[in-house]
Design an enzyme around this catalytic site. Structure first.
Site, PDB file in Angstrom:
ATOM      1  N   TYR A 265      -2.292  -2.273   0.985  1.00  0.00           N
ATOM      2  CA  TYR A 265      -2.877  -1.499   0.974  1.00  0.00           C
ATOM      3  C   TYR A 265      -4.072  -1.843   0.394  1.00  0.00           C
ATOM      4  O   TYR A 265      -5.455  -1.658   1.748  1.00  0.00           O
ATOM      5  CB  TYR A 265      -2.705  -0.274   0.304  1.00  0.00           C
ATOM      6  CG  TYR A 265      -3.837   0.778   0.400  1.00  0.00           C
ATOM      7  CD1 TYR A 265      -3.762   2.254   1.554  1.00  0.00           C
ATOM      8  CD2 TYR A 265      -4.547   1.554  -0.398  1.00  0.00           C
ATOM      9  CE1 TYR A 265      -5.150   3.011   2.219  1.00  0.00           C
ATOM     10  CE2 TYR A 265      -5.089   2.315  -0.466  1.00  0.00           C
ATOM     11  CZ  TYR A 265      -6.006   3.454   0.790  1.00  0.00           C
ATOM     12  OH  TYR A 265      -6.888   3.547   0.498  1.00  0.00           O
ATOM     13  N   HIS A 266      -5.040  -2.317  -0.437  1.00  0.00           N
ATOM     14  CA  HIS A 266      -5.814  -2.815  -0.677  1.00  0.00           C
ATOM     15  C   HIS A 266      -6.754  -3.515  -0.581  1.00  0.00           C
ATOM     16  O   HIS A 266      -7.484  -4.098  -0.093  1.00  0.00           O
ATOM     17  CB  HIS A 266      -6.435  -2.697  -2.250  1.00  0.00           C
ATOM     18  CG  HIS A 266      -7.340  -3.052  -3.215  1.00  0.00           C
ATOM     19  ND1 HIS A 266      -7.990  -4.277  -3.064  1.00  0.00           N
ATOM     20  CD2 HIS A 266      -8.564  -2.368  -3.556  1.00  0.00           C
ATOM     21  CE1 HIS A 266      -9.488  -4.917  -3.775  1.00  0.00           C
ATOM     22  NE2 HIS A 266      -9.347  -3.000  -3.790  1.00  0.00           N
TER      23      HIS A 266
END
Length: 244
Positions: A117-118
């Protein structure tokens, strides 16, 4: 796609204004590169889509293999790569950084949500913020550079089989959490200044995205830190996965 920027066309936050600047810094046309990023900012979505697609199908493929790829040499080499310089190349470096996850998938390591996600969102956000010529950009890139300089050195040493004190891994995660707190503060402060009518070279759309992303990063990194180091499990050290 049409260029979505700019609210402050006279912004010069990416031009060198230091006591000393290299020749290539002065020759760099930041407005040209910002314009290109603005005209092509949707490209960041393509990179992130390809990235998430690789994760999905890569994990399926690796599930059919009895053994993971070792990749010790390539992993060590990857982690000692020279960092890109200055803001534009900092943004572009977020695309090849997606390769970090290739090593995780091919080595059949646990891929946590925070990791991918990052990676996927930071690529899109930094690309968008640069095209917007966001005045907060130097804060974002400087903090990220500082943390990554230590983090990639740590993982390069681990990839070479060198045992590193657990306390160092904890300090890296703490520095990441502090980075998210500072990023949230800087973005909220910029929002306050702009709301008060003070000159601030950043669009509200970038501010909204920045606040949402930094808060989500803070929550996820805090959860990661607690579960990894205070989860009460003897195997908690195995949870120390690379997140940047």
């Amino acid at each position: 796609m049409d260029n979505f920027r700019l609210e402050s066309p006279q912004s010069s936050i990416y031009s060198p204004n230091y006591s000393f600047a290299f020749k290539f810094e002065n020759e760099h046309n930041y407005r040209k590169t910002a314009g290109w990023m603005g005209d092509n900012w949707h490209t960041s979505f393509y990179y992130s889509l390809a990235y998430v697609t690789f994760i999905f199908f890569g994990k399926i493929y690796m599930s059919t293999r009895p053994e993971p790829f070792r990749l010790k040499g390539p992993l060590a080499l990857w982690n000692v790569r020279i960092s890109s310089f200055w803001t534009w190349l900092f943004i572009l470096s977020k695309a090849p950084e997606l390769i970090d996850t290739v090593f995780v998938v091919l080595r059949k390591q646990k891929l946590i949500f925070l990791h991918w996600y990052h990676h996927a969102t930071v690529l899109i956000f930094t690309w968008y913020a640069y095209a917007d010529e966001a005045s907060t950009g130097r804060w974002y890139s400087t903090m990220n550079y500082s943390v990554h300089a230590v983090m990639y050195t740590y993982y390069a040493l681990r990839a070479c089989g060198i045992k590193i004190p657990r306390q160092l891994a904890m300090s890296i995660t703490i520095s990441q959490i502090l980075q998210m707190i500072m990023g949230t503060y800087v973005t909220i402060y910029a929002y306050y200044c702009k709301s008060m009518g003070q000159p601030c070279g950043i669009s509200f759309s970038t501010l909204y995205a920045g606040i949402a992303i930094y808060i989500s990063y803070f929550i996820l990194f805090a959860q990661f830190f607690i579960s990894s180091y205070f989860g009460g499990s003897k195997s908690s050290s195995k949870k120390e996965k690379k997140v940047q």
